[in-house]
Design an enzyme around this catalytic site. Sequence first.
Site, PDB file in Angstrom:
ATOM      1  N   GLU A 198       0.827  -1.201   0.000  1.00 34.98           N
ATOM      2  CA  GLU A 198       0.000   0.000   0.000  1.00 34.98           C
ATOM      3  C   GLU A 198       0.865   1.256   0.000  1.00 34.98           C
ATOM      4  O   GLU A 198       0.565   2.238  -0.694  1.00 34.98           O
ATOM      5  CB  GLU A 198      -0.919   0.014   1.214  1.00 34.98           C
ATOM      6  N   SER A 264       5.878 -19.734  -1.181  1.00 35.96           N
ATOM      7  CA  SER A 264       5.912 -21.182  -0.952  1.00 35.96           C
ATOM      8  C   SER A 264       5.363 -21.905  -2.164  1.00 35.96           C
ATOM      9  O   SER A 264       4.735 -21.312  -3.042  1.00 35.96           O
ATOM     10  CB  SER A 264       5.057 -21.594   0.267  1.00 35.96           C
ATOM     11  N   ASP A 336      -5.496 -10.326   1.726  1.00 37.81           N
ATOM     12  CA  ASP A 336      -5.284  -8.933   2.100  1.00 37.81           C
ATOM     13  C   ASP A 336      -5.816  -8.704   3.511  1.00 37.81           C
ATOM     14  O   ASP A 336      -6.982  -8.358   3.714  1.00 37.81           O
ATOM     15  CB  ASP A 336      -5.979  -8.003   1.108  1.00 37.81           C
ATOM     16  N   ASP A 339      -4.650  -3.140   6.322  1.00 38.79           N
ATOM     17  CA  ASP A 339      -5.040  -1.868   5.710  1.00 38.79           C
ATOM     18  C   ASP A 339      -4.449  -0.725   6.518  1.00 38.79           C
ATOM     19  O   ASP A 339      -4.467  -0.758   7.755  1.00 38.79           O
ATOM     20  CB  ASP A 339      -6.562  -1.704   5.676  1.00 38.79           C
TER      21      ASP A 339
END
Length: 822
Positions: A198, A264, A336, A339
């Site tokens: 971000e 991974s 996600d 934030d």
Amino acid sequence: MRLLFKWLLRIAAGAILLCLAGVLLVYFLASQSLPEYDKTIALPGPTAPIEIVRDNANVPHIFPSFGASDEDVYFGLGYAHAQDRLWQMVVLRRTVQGRLSEVFGTRTVETDSFLRRLDMYRLAQRSVAVQSPATMAALEAYSAGINARLLEINEQALGRGAPEMFLVNMPIAPWQPADSLAIMKLMALQLSGHMREEILRAQTALALEDPDRLRDILPDAPGKGVTALPEYAALFPELPRIAQAQSPEDPWMPVAPRGLAGASNAWAAAPSRSAAGGTLLANDPHLGLTAPGYWYLARLELATGGVIGGTIPGMPAVIAGRSQVMGWGVTSSYLDDQDLFIEKLNPDNPQEYLSPTGHKKFLSRPSIIQIKDQPPVTLTLRWSENGPVLPGSLFDLDRITPPGHVVSLSWTALSDQDTSMTAALDLMRAQTVADGLKAGEKFVAPSQNLTLADRSTIALKTMGAMPRRDARNQSQGRLPNPGWRRENKWNGTFNYAANPEFVAPTGGILGNTNNKTVDRPFPNHVSFEWGDTQRINRWRRLMQAREVHTRDSFIEAQLDTVSYSARTLLPLIGADLWYSGEAAPDGTPERLRHDALALLAEWNGEMNEHLPEPLIYAAWIRALQKRLIADDLGLLADAYRHVDPLFLERVFRNVEGAAVWCDIRQSARTESCTDMARLSLDDALVELGETYGRNLEALRWGDAHQATHDHPVLGEVPLLRFFVNIRQSTSGGDNTLQRGLTSGDGPNPYQNVHSASYRGVYDFDDPDSSVFIAATGQSGHFLSRHYDDMSQLWRRGEYIPMSLDEELARAAAVGITQITPR
């Protein structure tokens, strides 16, 4: 003159003897902490005798006696971890507590400040209360095992437990259950990358004159497009539109630079796609390389059966491994779960911030950081309703924060109801895929894709809390959002059932290479940022090339070094260069370019350590990306440490006008992409010539692509670093299945710094034929032969047996420790 010579000779001899005595003293003190594996000892803690059999690779197999419990086995694991990795464990604990500066001084104050602000250790302490009774019993027994080893060290004067303790005065407090929970939270921090993403997206949006070009340099994973986002400058018009240099990375900071967070591979085959008729599972989690490595191989004999695999010292769980009836592997999901919020301060009272319901007071409390040889520093920790407030100096946040504002972080790991450890221990006791899927429901962070295989079924499920965002969210979680807007806030988390799940696929094969797993509309999207868009293409080809698979074909895929990116990009960027040049004499740049193109034209894309082509290719595309973005991003270009194949492909295919990146805006003429390809190849050849010599055929990828298993503390100490750091020539690259991610900057940009530090392949037709390996060795003691005895096996792509056969464990064992209750 003769007398002077005699005295000089005596002084020199005395100096040599003093140095030799110093070396012998250091060796004696350090060797005192070498663990004794073959012994019988009475310790407080266990309820019945246990036996720790260390096989010939020093993997502990922990067996309870008749009448012993699972808690006694966890006691044995804690004791074994403390024998081999005490220093590593206490440093991890101090890191998450924000107490490194007490030992290391001013150089770790910023790291301590950040960890204190996140308050992760206090959240771990509170999370103790929500663990299941079985988990609490395991955590307490594991802690008792560690503390028993500490008692043994003190009673028998065992060199303070680790050689590092003689160089660093680090008092060790008894281990507690909260310490293990805190280390799991620390791993979550190391594996999370959305915060950094971000920040970079916001910085780049401010730097670019054309906002449409943002989707070129930060492209979305292939699939359906993303709805339009607002310009970051439109959200916060007070910010200057300018590119600024990045601050240097702090080596102590447990937040990985962009591109170096979790990665991974994992894949599984159902009986219908297995040659022997049993399920197969392969897993290789990727972490930053260090010495010792993060993984510690172990076998626990529990009441539900034996489990064996990779553990993390400090936690009583087999994170990736198998039992006799089921295997489990983990890959970073890239969900996600972070934030950033821009909080507007009350201009009349900076202790308040604007919320959707008006001004609110920050929750705050002081925290004192003790600093070695310096006065202490007092922090004021502040939390908004969105999360902890971060300092503007952190990760250059001040450059994307308007005046009169601060930044806070929402993150699922910042929970005091974190039951992830209970989920991990429940998973070890699971007998079927259904049991494993159910265990994953309690997992909070770090979010992982869990790949499962029992004797008849395979499955993949995303574990971890998934934030529930409002459909009207201004940036869809991709940019720092105004924290005072109700539509930007999280509305709790989704139910576990909403997490992506794939059970018993009809094709009989499933896998994940950190690629995009689902294409769901926001806010059910899981993520817009994925770990890799390239490895999955090579994996798909290898899996589909065979009707049925074996353990060995899974190993072959795990060790595959063919770069799909190289095969895709070279025909694009060299389209107008191949064989198009005129004859040129030896020694000229034109001839060198011709010879390089001739080598690449015959290359199959294999990133083999012994070949020159991988180094030429890596240097070329690195120089190409630098040329393309330097004039548009200026100093910010240094933040793009790794080449993004999707960016180069968009530019050279001119997707949505992306070829505009090829023109240098500051020059009078209009450069073409062919011009940039030619110039960047010349740049690369000059760089290689200055570093490795001008004989292209003598270049070796492995000379540059050295795996850097460096000791995080002693690795910089003169002379000592030659004993504690492990360097190896390796194959693979940024986008190969055998991934060896390069550093991307500094004097050695091609060093392998992030790779598969654990590999395991499990065959449930014959479970004891399963194999695994760790990147360095079991011991964290650099004088132990087990400090690096696995490293050459790992480098060569070899494995050790992953067997639950007790007789095999005892055969040629390096020691058997019998622990009886004191």
